[in-house]
Design a protein around this motif. Structure first.
Motif, PDB file in Angstrom:
ATOM      1  N   ASP A  29      32.368  39.203  42.810  1.00  0.00           N
ATOM      2  CA  ASP A  29      32.322  39.800  44.131  1.00  0.00           C
ATOM      3  C   ASP A  29      33.322  39.161  45.087  1.00  0.00           C
ATOM      4  O   ASP A  29      33.546  39.678  46.170  1.00  0.00           O
ATOM      5  N   ARG A  30      33.832  38.032  44.700  1.00  0.00           N
ATOM      6  CA  ARG A  30      34.797  37.382  45.590  1.00  0.00           C
ATOM      7  C   ARG A  30      36.222  37.529  45.083  1.00  0.00           C
ATOM      8  O   ARG A  30      37.085  36.709  45.374  1.00  0.00           O
ATOM      9  N   ARG A  31      36.410  38.609  44.342  1.00  0.00           N
ATOM     10  CA  ARG A  31      37.757  38.925  43.866  1.00  0.00           C
ATOM     11  C   ARG A  31      38.765  38.938  45.004  1.00  0.00           C
ATOM     12  O   ARG A  31      39.866  38.458  44.893  1.00  0.00           O
ATOM     13  N   ARG A  32      38.312  39.504  46.146  1.00  0.00           N
ATOM     14  CA  ARG A  32      39.225  39.603  47.297  1.00  0.00           C
ATOM     15  C   ARG A  32      39.644  38.210  47.763  1.00  0.00           C
ATOM     16  O   ARG A  32      40.816  38.000  48.068  1.00  0.00           O
ATOM     17  N   ASP A  33      38.699  37.295  47.807  1.00  0.00           N
ATOM     18  CA  ASP A  33      39.036  35.922  48.195  1.00  0.00           C
ATOM     19  C   ASP A  33      40.123  35.383  47.283  1.00  0.00           C
ATOM     20  O   ASP A  33      41.115  34.781  47.734  1.00  0.00           O
ATOM     21  N   ILE A  34      39.924  35.637  45.990  1.00  0.00           N
ATOM     22  CA  ILE A  34      40.901  35.132  45.030  1.00  0.00           C
ATOM     23  C   ILE A  34      42.259  35.788  45.270  1.00  0.00           C
ATOM     24  O   ILE A  34      43.303  35.133  45.245  1.00  0.00           O
ATOM     25  N   GLY A  35      42.200  37.100  45.506  1.00  0.00           N
ATOM     26  CA  GLY A  35      43.434  37.824  45.787  1.00  0.00           C
ATOM     27  C   GLY A  35      44.158  37.250  46.991  1.00  0.00           C
ATOM     28  O   GLY A  35      45.375  37.005  46.937  1.00  0.00           O
ATOM     29  N   LEU A  81      48.555  34.029  49.209  1.00  0.00           N
ATOM     30  CA  LEU A  81      48.994  32.965  50.127  1.00  0.00           C
ATOM     31  C   LEU A  81      49.678  31.836  49.381  1.00  0.00           C
ATOM     32  O   LEU A  81      50.003  30.810  49.963  1.00  0.00           O
ATOM     33  N   GLY A  82      49.783  31.964  48.065  1.00  0.00           N
ATOM     34  CA  GLY A  82      50.520  30.965  47.298  1.00  0.00           C
ATOM     35  C   GLY A  82      49.666  29.943  46.582  1.00  0.00           C
ATOM     36  O   GLY A  82      50.170  28.915  46.141  1.00  0.00           O
ATOM     37  N   GLY A  83      48.363  30.184  46.472  1.00  0.00           N
ATOM     38  CA  GLY A  83      47.506  29.245  45.741  1.00  0.00           C
ATOM     39  C   GLY A  83      47.832  29.296  44.261  1.00  0.00           C
ATOM     40  O   GLY A  83      48.032  30.375  43.705  1.00  0.00           O
ATOM     41  N   SER A  84      47.925  28.128  43.625  1.00  0.00           N
ATOM     42  CA  SER A  84      48.216  28.123  42.188  1.00  0.00           C
ATOM     43  C   SER A  84      46.938  28.504  41.428  1.00  0.00           C
ATOM     44  O   SER A  84      45.837  28.322  41.930  1.00  0.00           O
ATOM     45  N   ASP A  85      47.135  29.052  40.216  1.00  0.00           N
ATOM     46  CA  ASP A  85      45.983  29.430  39.398  1.00  0.00           C
ATOM     47  C   ASP A  85      45.050  28.253  39.211  1.00  0.00           C
ATOM     48  O   ASP A  85      43.831  28.388  39.268  1.00  0.00           O
ATOM     49  N   ARG A  86      45.661  27.070  38.987  1.00  0.00           N
ATOM     50  CA  ARG A  86      44.870  25.881  38.715  1.00  0.00           C
ATOM     51  C   ARG A  86      44.000  25.540  39.922  1.00  0.00           C
ATOM     52  O   ARG A  86      42.807  25.311  39.795  1.00  0.00           O
ATOM     53  N   ALA A  87      44.627  25.554  41.083  1.00  0.00           N
ATOM     54  CA  ALA A  87      43.894  25.175  42.295  1.00  0.00           C
ATOM     55  C   ALA A  87      42.744  26.141  42.548  1.00  0.00           C
ATOM     56  O   ALA A  87      41.640  25.728  42.896  1.00  0.00           O
ATOM     57  N   VAL A 146      36.570  33.844  36.634  1.00  0.00           N
ATOM     58  CA  VAL A 146      37.739  33.398  37.419  1.00  0.00           C
ATOM     59  C   VAL A 146      39.009  33.583  36.593  1.00  0.00           C
ATOM     60  O   VAL A 146      40.017  34.074  37.076  1.00  0.00           O
ATOM     61  N   TYR A 147      38.907  33.226  35.317  1.00  0.00           N
ATOM     62  CA  TYR A 147      40.054  33.363  34.422  1.00  0.00           C
ATOM     63  C   TYR A 147      40.502  34.821  34.376  1.00  0.00           C
ATOM     64  O   TYR A 147      41.682  35.134  34.421  1.00  0.00           O
ATOM     65  N   ARG A 148      39.491  35.716  34.319  1.00  0.00           N
ATOM     66  CA  ARG A 148      39.818  37.135  34.228  1.00  0.00           C
ATOM     67  C   ARG A 148      40.436  37.630  35.526  1.00  0.00           C
ATOM     68  O   ARG A 148      41.420  38.356  35.516  1.00  0.00           O
ATOM     69  N   VAL A 149      39.838  37.214  36.651  1.00  0.00           N
ATOM     70  CA  VAL A 149      40.277  37.738  37.944  1.00  0.00           C
ATOM     71  C   VAL A 149      41.669  37.243  38.290  1.00  0.00           C
ATOM     72  O   VAL A 149      42.496  37.994  38.795  1.00  0.00           O
ATOM     73  N   ARG A 150      41.961  35.998  37.973  1.00  0.00           N
ATOM     74  CA  ARG A 150      43.218  35.451  38.467  1.00  0.00           C
ATOM     75  C   ARG A 150      44.420  36.007  37.710  1.00  0.00           C
ATOM     76  O   ARG A 150      45.546  35.835  38.137  1.00  0.00           O
ATOM     77  N   ARG A 151      44.143  36.663  36.563  1.00  0.00           N
ATOM     78  CA  ARG A 151      45.261  37.298  35.881  1.00  0.00           C
ATOM     79  C   ARG A 151      45.662  38.595  36.577  1.00  0.00           C
ATOM     80  O   ARG A 151      46.734  39.115  36.359  1.00  0.00           O
TER      81      ARG A 151
END
Lengths: 444, 391
Positions: free
Chosen positions: B293-299, B304-310, B376-381
């Protein structure tokens, strides 16, 4: 319109997944609760059957008897003394109300004998006083209604260890001329399986009676007084003692319900309704009562240490499993309703939109509750089926027998699943009805 | 902004903006940990508690003379007190005596040890009102001063024997063996549900003297605490110590005990596995839902330049800290529940176990980690543009 909305929110591809997840959550919760309830309802019966290995928990003796001369369950009176029970009447034990709870029983006739080994020429003859126990090994009892039951000391004492083979007393020919010897007696006399012994009635006044030759078919180890005895079929013992159709006592193994406040009351002080309830519960007291009723002239007593241990263990297991089932049910209810309320909270915008275009609160509530009902019923039914499967698996792995399917649980589980989904949906809906549509729709 | 401050802010905002969501996840984790803790704590202690229930059966090991001997020297009994002081033990000497001209079994034993082996025996004593019986331990404690005043002379009649002779507690009864007669005060009528119901129980030294078998015993009954293996160990020790005595385990008692314990263990194991499995599934769905549900946050973070790791680290750290609190709280509640059950069912306390705590915390953290890391792994791709455009 209403049903179309419901159908769409459950079945449109966009919503289908969400609805399926919700139903799955209900199913998971119901499954664990159903499995636990099923096991806890059946655990009494299962553990009761395991505890059977303790042996008999009821003993029948003649009511008007002289004082038994008894140590460790073995009667040492001479055969001429005391009263007897008729062997022919024992089929009635399988005709009482709780006949299916009578798992096994066996009659016993104790004959003091002198036993001599030494049929082999050249070996010195050795003699020893002992008790010959006449009993059923695996005997077929026929009741007055024509039912046949296999019973005897083999089913009665599943923990007895036997070296050699059991005596087949299904017919007189196979059983005559055979005996089993207790371990301690066999060691004292140096007897092995296959040896022959001669037994003579040992009684005062009887100088020299004719002996009976018996072949040792097996050596019994129990750890109790039986280790010092020898066992032969009841017919052999009766003809040796000269008491046809007579037995000294009968041991009965019955499945019982743990004692509680109610069962400890005196049946004479009960109202007719209470008396019926007592009579129709397998308490040891009501089974004793029913046995004495069908076998007049006998006194049925509980072998207290055994009955008490069985009752204790059973009562504790049932309570424990019941408690764990309630715990699992509560946890399942909590997780289902929290998921359901999440689903409502997530759809605030939808609710606000409906209200903005003029839907009444009751219509919105009805829509969501109908959805919750559908998810509750589907999830509950799936969960019930999965729970049964889990309970069966557990029953088969742990007890080696199936846990009975309890259909009474299906409506209960469905109702619980429905109630929990409703409860989970209702609370956030109440809150949603206070929403100002404009505020919800503008914000994000 | 330092990563730590960012983390605190994100978590704080998450709680502020969507308290329901976070609370639901926390509740799911805590309920899971509670169930795991209650089941595990009970699972480990249940066999021991159940074994104790079987002690109402009395002895599980019998010492008897070997071969054709009828008795063995009392010496063994005294040595037993030194070598196995913790094991409840009871000596017996049997003889067929007479009273009022009728044959009866006389059983010599020690009164003060009866209660330890036969907690279920009930005695109706003289001082007690009619029809009220008490356990043998209570009677002995009550009678002790009087008994020592009488030189420890007493007689207990089995209820069948008492009914047969018409005796009441308080009478004086004459028992005889051979030519010797002894008058003993009848302390009470004992109801056992076993052979002792038709016997007369009297002090061991008195019977030894009457039968001229000073220092001799017919058998010693032992109630070895613990499992069948422990009984076997004691049996082997005893057998090695006294070759003239035979140590026989009572098979029905031991085997039933072992069977029931095995089944209880199996059942608890199965149920614990089922409950844990389902708890894991439901916690996973709740917590994964939170992340999805927080996909948008991740987006937003990505754009904004956040690294996948962070980003992964942020979310994982958030749920892990939530899970750690939930696990500790759940463990406490679960232990409390198990403790309550143990008190209610077995009337004995559950010992505090340190080894289940890491298990519960570990499982909760692992589940929370998986439940967060996978979505998270799925969303960040995903491309942030796709996510942010909305669905």
């Amino acid at each position: 319109m209403f049903w179309r909305l419901v159908r769409e929110s459950l079945w449109r591809p966009r919503n289908r997944r969400r609805a399926a997840w919700a139903a799955l959550a209900v199913a998971l919760g119901t499954a664990v609760a159903a499995a636990m309830l099923n096991v806890s309802l059946d655990v009494g019966d299962k553990v009761g059957r395991e505890l059977r290995s303790l042996g008999a928990n009821i003993v029948l003796t003649p009511a008007a008897d002289s004082l038994p001369v008894e140590i460790g369950g073995i009667d040492y009176r001479p055969v001429s003394e005391g009263a007897y029970i008729s062997e022919a009447s024992l089929g009635k034990l399988k005709e009482i109300y709780w006949r299916n709870n009578i798992i096994a029983f066996a009659p016993f006739l104790y004959v003091p004998v002198r036993m001599a080994s030494g049929l082999i020429p050249g070996l010195p003859e050795r003699e020893q006083k002992t008790t010959l126990v006449g009993t059923w090994f695996n005997h077929t009892v026929v009741t007055s209604t024509g039912d046949r039951h296999q019973t005897g000391i083999r089913p009665l004492n599943p923990t007895w260890k036997l070296e050699g083979e059991w005596i087949d007393d299904s017919s007189a020919e196979t059983a005559s001329g055979s005996c089993l010897i207790g371990r301690a007696l066999a060691e004292a006399m140096g007897l092995r399986v296959g040896d022959f012994v001669v037994v003579m009635l040992h009684a005062e006044g009887v100088e020299e009676s004719s002996g009976v030759a018996l072949q040792v078919r097996g050596i019994v180890t129990t750890g109790g007084a039986e280790d010092q005895q020898m066992f032969a079929s009841l017919a052999v013992a009766q003809s040796l003692a000269g008491v046809a159709d007579q037995v000294r006592r009968v041991q009965v193994s019955a499945l019982i319900k743990p004692e509680d406040e109610f069962s400890r009351r005196d049946p004479k002080t009960m109202t007719p309704a209470e008396y019926d309830r007592w009579y129709c519960s397998p308490y040891i007291s009501s089974i004793l009562h029913q046995i004495t009723a069908v076998l007049p002239g006998t006194a049925a007593r509980a072998i207290r240490p055994v009955a008490e241990t069985q009752g204790n263990v059973l009562g504790k297991m049932t309570f424990l499993m019941g408690m764990l089932a309630v715990l699992a049910l509560a946890a399942a209810a909590l997780s289902i309703s929290s998921l359901a309320s999440l689903a409502v909270a997530e759809r605030r915008q939808e609710i606000a939109l409906m209200k903005a275009i003029g839907a009444q609160d009751w219509l919105v509530s009805g829509l969501f509750l109908a959805e919750a009902a559908a998810q509750g019923v589907v999830g509950g039914a799936l969960g019930f089926a999965a729970g049964q499967a889990l309970a069966r698996l557990l029953g088969r792995v742990v007890f080696g027998s199936d846990v009975a399917v309890n259909w009474m649980l299906l409506p209960i589980m469905l109702l619980v699943a429905l109630a929990v989904s409703f409860a989970g949906t209702w609370l956030p809906l109440r809150r949603a009805s206070h929403y100002e549509p404009a505020a919800v729709l503008r914000g994000e | 902004m330092s990563p730590a401050r960012l983390f605190v802010r994100v978590v704080y905002k998450a709680f502020r903006v969507e308290p329901g969501r976070m609370a639901a996840s926390f509740a799911a984790l805590a309920v899971g940990a509670t169930l795991a803790s209650a089941f595990l704590n009970l699972y480990f202690d249940l066999p021991r508690k159940m074994t104790a229930e079987f002690r109402t059966l009395g002895a599980n090991l019998i010492l008897a003379p070997k071969g054709t001997n009828e008795t063995f020297p009392e010496e063994a009994y005294r040595q037993l007190a030194d070598s196995q002081p913790a094991v409840p033990r009871l000596p017996w000497l049997y003889a067929v005596g007479k009273t009022q001209g009728k044959e009866v079994i006389l059983a010599g034993t020690e009164l003060e040890r009866l209660a330890a082996l036969h907690p279920g025996w009930r005695v109706t004593a003289d001082a007690a009102p009619k029809d009220s019986s008490e356990s043998i331990g209570v009677l002995v404690a009550r009678m002790q001063p009087r008994l020592s005043g009488q030189g420890n002379r007493w007689l207990l009649a089995g209820e069948k024997a008492a009914a047969h002779f018409g005796w009441k507690a308080g009478e004086t009864v004459a028992v005889e063996y051979g030519g010797a007669t002894q008058d003993l005060p009848l302390l009470g009528v004992v109801s056992t549900g076993e052979s002792e119901d038709s016997q007369l129980l009297l002090p061991l030294p008195v019977l030894q003297e009457m039968t001229h078998r000073a220092g001799q015993l017919s058998l010693i009954a032992l109630a070895v605490p613990g499992s069948a293996e422990q009984v076997e160990t004691v049996r082997q020790q005893l057998a090695a110590q006294w070759p003239q005595v035979e140590a026989r385990p009572l098979r029905p008692v031991l085997e039933s005990e072992a069977r029931v314990i095995l089944k209880v263990r199996g059942l608890m194991f199965g149920l614990t596995a089922i409950v844990l499995g389902i708890v894991v599934l439901s916690v996973m769905t709740t917590v994964s839902g939170l992340v999805l549900d927080r996909r948008r946050d991740i987006g937003v973070m990505k754009s904004l330049g956040g690294s996948d790791r962070a980003i992964s680290l942020l979310f994982v750290a958030e749920t892990l800290s939530l899970a750690a609190f939930a696990a500790l709280l759940g463990y406490g509640i679960g232990f409390g529940l198990a403790q309550w059950a143990a008190q209610r069912i077995f009337a004995s306390a559950l010992p505090w176990r340190w080894d289940t705590l890491p298990a519960v915390v570990g499982v909760t953290l692992a589940v929370a980690f998986l439940a967060t890391a996978l979505p998270v792994y799925r969303v960040r791709r995903l491309d942030p543009a796709v996510v942010l455009r909305g669905n």
